[in-house]
Design an enzyme around this catalytic site. Structure first.
Site, PDB file in Angstrom:
ATOM      1  CB  CYS A   1      -1.000  -0.031   1.147  1.00 44.39           C
ATOM      2  SG  CYS A   1      -2.389   1.131   0.889  1.00 44.39           S
TER       3      CYS A   1
ATOM      4  CG  HIS B   1      -4.023  -2.862   2.978  1.00 45.56           C
ATOM      5  ND1 HIS B   1      -2.895  -2.826   3.781  1.00 45.56           N
ATOM      6  CD2 HIS B   1      -4.356  -1.567   2.734  1.00 45.56           C
ATOM      7  CE1 HIS B   1      -2.568  -1.565   4.030  1.00 45.56           C
ATOM      8  NE2 HIS B   1      -3.426  -0.781   3.402  1.00 45.56           N
TER       9      HIS B   1
ATOM     10  CD  GLU C   1      -1.854  -6.103   4.697  1.00 43.09           C
ATOM     11  OE1 GLU C   1      -1.877  -4.944   5.167  1.00 43.09           O
ATOM     12  OE2 GLU C   1      -1.831  -6.342   3.467  1.00 43.09           O
TER      13      GLU C   1
END
Length: 310
Positions: free
Chosen positions: A142, A237, A239
Site C-alpha cells: 500500500c 492490502h 493481508e
C-alpha cells in the site's frame, strides 16, 4: 516444497516452463539449507494486528523463517506501548549491519501527506537505500509501495477524489503469466484496498525496469514488479483480516471530520448489518507463498554476505 527428480527426466523442462518447483538430484545433494531471514518494518498504527496478519500469511509455508521487526525511531508510535516496542522491535540502526533474504514494509495512514513531510521520511529512505545491498527481495504494501516507487523510480502519487475502500476484482496481465509471482493465479481475483491516493499506470509503463502484473478497472494498478524480482509493489492490502475494512469504516463513521465511504463489494447487498463477503484470502496466501518460495528461498545466496547491489 520442491519435487526432487532425476537430472534428465523429460518432464523436467515442461515442469520448469510451468513454474513448478522442482529440484534435480545434483542440486539436492549439494544444497545447503538454513532458515530464511526476513526483516519487517511495521509502520501501521495497529502494530499487533498487523504482526498477526503478516505472520499468518508467512506461516503458510514449510520453510523455516526468522523475523526481525523494526519500527521508525524518528516516529512516536501512539497506538502501541513502549514496552511492546522495546520487547519485540529494533530500530534501523540496530540491524543495519545485518543482511536479509527478504524485506517487507507495511502500509501507513499518511498517504495524504507529501512524502517529504512524513516525519520518518529520511529514516525510511535510508532504509530503502540500504536495502539495495543488504536485502535480496523486497515486498512493499500500500503506502509503502507508493513510497518505494517514488524513491527508486521517481513515480508520483495522486490524490483520489474520495477514499478507495473495498474489495475489488482484478485481472492478471496475461502476457506476464510466466512471472513466478503469478504462479497458480486465476486470471481474475479479488483483493482489498484502503487508501486516498494512487499511482498512474501511464507513469509506471514509462519505466523499463518495471512490469505491471495485475490491475483493476476500479482500483487501478495492483501488482508491480521489477524485472529481476528484487522488488514487488502491492498497492492494496492482501493481508487484511475479514473484518479490517469493517472496523475502519465504523471508525470513520464515528469521526465527524472524516467523509466516510462504505467499502465496495464487501457487505452482502451493501448492507452493513449483513455478513462480510470474504473473497481474497486464497489470493493473499498465494502471493506471499510465491514471493517467499520463488524470489526468496530459491534465489538468495546461502551466504548472505554474498549479496550484491540490486
Amino acid at each position: 516444497m520442491p519435487i526432487k527428480i532425476p537430472d534428465n527426466l523429460p518432464a523436467s523442462k515442461i515442469l520448469k516452463d510451468e513454474n513448478i518447483f522442482i529440484m534435480n538430484e545434483t542440486r539436492a545433494t549439494t544444497q545447503k539449507i538454513r532458515p530464511l531471514k526476513l526483516l519487517i518494518l511495521n509502520i501501521m498504527p495497529t502494530k499487533i494486528v498487523t504482526e498477526t496478519q503478516l505472520l499468518r500469511l508467512l506461516s503458510n509455508s514449510p520453510l523455516q523463517i526468522e523475523v526481525d521487526w523494526i519500527h521508525m525511531a524518528s516516529h512516536d508510535s501512539k497506538n502501541v506501548s513502549k514496552e511492546h516496542l522495546l520487547a519485540f522491535y529494533k530500530t534501523f540502526d540496530e540491524i543495519k549491519e545485518n543482511r536479509y533474504d527478504g524485506l517487507i514494509i507495511t502500509g501507513a495512514p499518511v498517504e495524504k501527506l507529501p512524502f517529504e513531510e512524513v516525519d520518518y521520511w529520511d529514516e525510511l529512505t535510508a532504509l530503502l537505500e540500504w536495502s539495495k545491498t543488504h536485502v535480496f527481495s523486497s515486498f512493499f504494501i500500500c503506502w509503502a509501495a507508493q513510497a518505494a516507487l517514488h524513491y527508486f523510480y521517481g513515480v508520483s502519487k495522486h490524490l483520489l477524489p474520495h477514499k478507495l475502500t473495498g474489495v475489488y476484482l482484478h485481472h492478471t496481465n496475461v502476457n506476464k503469466m510466466q512471472r513466478k509471482i503469478l504462479r497458480g493465479f486465476d486470471y481474475q481475483f479479488y483483493a482489498p484496498h484502503s487508501r486516498y491516493t494512487t499511482v498512474s499506470k501511464e507513469d509506471i509503463e514509462k519505466i523499463d525496469d518495471l512490469d505491471i502484473l495485475a490491475e483493476s478497472e476500479e482500483a487501478g494498478v495492483y501488482i508491480v514488479a521489477s524485472k529481476d524480482g528484487s522488488r514487488f509493489f502491492i498497492t492494496g492490502h492482501p493481508e487484511y483480516d475479514p473484518d479490517t475494512l469493517d472496523k475502519e469504516y465504523k471508525r470513520d463513521l464515528a469521526n465527524p471530520d472524516i467523509q466516510s465511504e462504505m467499502p465496495k463489494n464487501y457487505y452482502l447487498n451493501d448492507d452493513i448489518d449483513q455478513e462480510i463477503q470474504v473473497k481474497w484470502r486464497s489470493h493473499a496466501y498465494l502471493i506471499f507463498a510465491n514471493w517467499l518460495n520463488y524470489y526468496v528461498y530459491q534465489e538468495t545466496p546461502y551466504d548472505l554476505e554474498e549479496l550484491k547491489e540490486r
